[in-house]
Design an enzyme around this catalytic site. Structure first.
Site, PDB file in Angstrom:
ATOM      1  CB  CYS A 203      -0.539   7.608   0.987  1.00  0.00           C
ATOM      2  SG  CYS A 203      -1.949   6.576   1.402  1.00  0.00           S
TER       3      CYS A 203
ATOM      4  CD  GLU B 194      -1.854   2.320   1.472  1.00  0.00           C
ATOM      5  OE1 GLU B 194      -1.921   3.170   0.554  1.00  0.00           O
ATOM      6  OE2 GLU B 194      -1.573   2.607   2.636  1.00  0.00           O
TER       7      GLU B 194
END
Length: 328
Positions: free
Chosen positions: A250, A216
């Protein structure tokens, strides 16, 4: 010498977890649910410590600590507890004609020994959510939190050490040397959250042993706003998505492509929204988080330097805080 000693400890822990997994102790649904509840109860018991650690590392307010970290972990555990019986249930599927008369099923089985490597920007959430998944799946796990979120990582290790035996769940602190040493082990799955640069290293190491890997990673998150957009609503969503956690997310919007007709009103709306969130003096606001460390603080200041600033741009080096800033 340190590296070899650490390797010996990690190898010993992993071997103990392999042996424990092979006993079948982690397989019953009653065990999995009891371990999830044990984790949830310990987190609730130490919730105040968690909030304090998140404030120390990232300057998160009580609200933001709960909304973006603690509450999400509780939600994940509750979801798993509600649906685990369904997840584990044997499901009948169609059989191919080549085995006519046969009856076919899918049965979900645990992979075995899992390595979880988590980042610093949402240190509790991005450690405990995959850990909850590993527990629900009937696996053992080795957890490696980020060295940058020192207070939260130390607390998470303490929580794991207090409620789980190391042959089931173990946690190790440290920097890239610890990461490198842990990656020398042979796991049944690696779950990594972090930067693309480190992700490449993890993927390359996992490929040597064909280990299934979940990556991820951070990326680009552009926003497109045209003439038809509701500018006030767009600005509110942009400000929340970008300035949450001081932008250290992110999937935070990192740049906007806007129709020239809406640029000016969008900037004005963004300015109003940031004022609503952090007051007219953001650096003094208790709701404004801080940058994780000095290196990243200076990196972000370097991005601002020499740019055209629509608003914001001021900073407090001692507190590692930077005003919500829009460049154009």
């Amino acid at each position: 010498l340190w590296y070899h000693r650490a390797m010996a400890i990690y190898d010993e822990t992993l071997e103990k977890q392999r042996r424990y997994f092979r006993t079948g102790a982690t397989l019953p649904i009653s065990f999995r649910k009891s371990m999830l509840m044990k984790l949830r109860d310990e987190l609730k018991l130490r919730e105040k410590e968690i909030v304090e650690a998140l404030h120390e590392d990232l300057g998160k307010s009580d609200f933001e600590a709960y909304a973006t970290e603690i509450g999400i972990v509780y939600g994940e555990i509750s979801y798993l507890l509600r649906h685990l019986s369904s997840f584990m249930r044997r499901k009948k599927v169609l059989s191919p004609i080549t085995i006519f008369k046969a009856t076919s099923y899918t049965i979900r089985e645990p992979l075995g020994n899992v390595l979880i490597m988590s980042p610093w920007n949402y240190p509790l959430q991005l450690t405990m959510v995959p850990l909850a998944g590993a527990i629900a799946g009937g696996n053992t796990a080795i957890v490696k939190p980020s060295r940058y979120s020192k207070a939260t990582s130390k607390l998470m290790k303490s929580i794991i050490d207090d409620i789980f035996p190391p042959e089931y769940i173990a946690a190790f602190e440290g920097g890239h040397e610890t990461n490198s040493a842990l990656l020398e082990g042979r796991y049944d799955m690696i779950f990594f959250t972090g930067s693309p640069g480190v992700g490449r290293i993890v993927a390359a190491k996992a490929a040597e042993t064909l280990t299934p890997t979940v990556l991820e990673l951070g990326g680009k998150s552009p926003v497109i706003i045209d003439k038809s957009a509701d500018i006030k609503l767009s600005a509110r969503r942009l400000a929340w998505g970008k300035f949450l956690n001081a932008g250290q997310t992110c999937v935070a919007p990192d740049y906007v492509l806007a129709d020239t007709a809406v640029i000016k009103p969008l900037i004005e709306a963004l300015k109003k929204e940031t004022g609503r969130m952090f007051s007219s003096a953001p650096l003094s606001s208790p709701d404004l988080p801080k940058i994780i460390n000095e290196r990243h603080f200076e990196r972000i200041k370097g991005l601002i330097a020499g740019s055209d600033i629509a608003f914001g741009g001021a900073s407090d080096k001692e507190e590692r805080k930077i005003e919500p800033t829009v460049l154009y």
